[in-house]
Scaffold this active site. Structure first.
Site, PDB file in Angstrom:
ATOM      1  N   GLY A  66      -8.346   2.207  -6.590  1.00 54.03           N
ATOM      2  CA  GLY A  66      -7.953   1.202  -5.730  1.00 54.03           C
ATOM      3  C   GLY A  66      -9.473   0.332  -4.986  1.00 54.03           C
ATOM      4  N   GLY A  87      -4.211   4.909  -4.376  1.00 51.56           N
ATOM      5  CA  GLY A  87      -4.752   3.748  -4.194  1.00 51.56           C
ATOM      6  C   GLY A  87      -6.293   4.030  -4.108  1.00 51.56           C
ATOM      7  N   TYR A  98      13.036   9.309   0.342  1.00 49.18           N
ATOM      8  CA  TYR A  98      11.578   7.912   0.692  1.00 49.18           C
ATOM      9  C   TYR A  98      12.987   6.941   1.484  1.00 49.18           C
ATOM     10  CZ  TYR A  98       9.389   9.650  -3.720  1.00 49.18           C
ATOM     11  OH  TYR A  98       8.422  10.308  -4.321  1.00 49.18           O
TER      12      TYR A  98
END
Length: 351
Positions: free
Chosen positions: A220, A217, A64
């Site tokens: 969401g 997401g 990451y």
């Protein structure tokens, strides 16, 4: 309830002794990927707020950033009581320093070098849960796990995990050293682990860590009620292409309708569904916004019956979802020699 009051209970992850918060925190997005990266102060504030609310299980990886996420998490850890945090990171994806090309590596010397480097970036003496991020099929899994076992014996790693591994690999790895957790994508629209992986983990006493439990997401509203950032890597994922989003929007609307019934948001309902899959399942949603973090934690308040679970789960059949769950270019580059439970779930583009 006081917004600052801890709500998150504790659960045993696997049967080797690791205890974590029932809800973890995926740190990846703090340094980019979905949106622009946060500065250190803002990123540390999100992690600190999660800890205050009772979320003590933090998930990162050397890939990451690369590397910047571990550095940020390390800075946050300096402000937290280390013994109260369950720190997970990963190795196994190698990035070419010149071309940026990704490959998978499970060679013992790479395992050790990756662990030492992660310990340095994180500023810690040990990693609570160390995952093999992707499995290299050119190296016997026994060799990779054998090196991880040595790291456990040396006290540098406490528990071993696997991510996106096939049933055969999980079983073979577990025979060398007990595997504490298997991390897989698991959400309302990514359910291919349910027929084989989940039953196997329960047979062997391995915990399941669900990444992207809110569908990256989608539940969401990302891609439906709000646009996908131009900087987001979601632009390369087939499910988030304009064509496929138009088809997949129906799933969001179905969950939105059910969420109204349960007096919560679609994201909370999607997360509550994963939370109710068992005490051995720990989702690790991520966010860059404290308000979303609080909303995710409040999903623990959503009480679902067995009938509710069936009703919610019946609204989305994975075979009806348009687009693969991982973007094809990444899958082809990274998984050329990687072991996955169902490669078609990465590579087959529907719709």
């Amino acid at each position: 309830m006081d917004a600052q009051a801890p709500l998150v209970s504790r659960v045993k992850l696997g049967t080797q002794g690791l205890e974590v918060s029932k809800l973890g925190f995926g740190c990846m997005g703090l340094t980019g990927s979905y949106n622009s990266p946060l500065d250190d102060e803002a990123g540390i504030a999100v992690i600190a707020h999660a800890f205050r609310r009772g979320v003590t299980f933090l998930d990162t990886s050397n890939v990451y950033g690369p590397f910047t996420n571990e550095i940020l998490v390390g800075k946050a850890l300096k402000q937290l009581p280390r013994e109260q945090v369950q720190l997970a990171t990963k190795f196994g994806i190698r990035r070419d320093e010149i071309t940026g090309a990704l490959s998978v590596c499970g060679q013992p010397e790479f395992v050790r070098a990756s662990c030492e480097a992660s310990l340095g970036r994180l500023g810690v003496d040990y990693i609570d849960l160390y995952y093999q991020h992707r499995v290299d099929t050119t190296i016997p899994i026994e060799d990779t796990i054998g090196e991880l076992k040595k790291l456990v014996e040396e006290g540098k790693v406490r528990y071993i995990g696997l991510s996106e591994a096939s049933p055969d690999t999980i079983r073979r790895a577990h025979a060398v050293h007990p595997i504490t957790a298997v991390q897989m994508e698991w959400s309302l629209w990514s359910r291919d682990i349910e027929p084989e992986i989940v039953p196997l983990c329960r047979e062997l006493g391995i915990g399941v860590v669900s990444y992207s439990p809110i569908g990256r997401g989608f539940f969401g509203g990302r891609g439906v009620t709000e646009p996908v950032s131009a900087k987001s890597f979601l632009n390369g994922i087939p499910r988030f292409s304009a064509k496929n989003l138009e088809k997949n929007k129906q799933f969001y609307l179905k969950i939105e309708e059910l969420a109204n019934k349960h007096q919560c948001s679609p994201a909370q309902l999607a997360l509550a569904w994963v939370l109710r899959q068992g005490d051995d399942v720990v989702p690790i949603p991520g966010t860059t916004k404290i308000k979303n973090l609080d909303a995710n934690i409040d999903a623990l308040k959503v009480k679902l019956t067995d009938e509710d679970l069936k009703e919610i789960g019946s609204q989305i059949r994975e075979e009806d979802v348009a687009g693969a769950r991982q973007f094809a270019a990444y899958a082809h580059a990274t998984w050329k020699s990687a072991d996955t439970p169902k490669k078609q779930s990465y590579l087959k583009i529907k719709g």
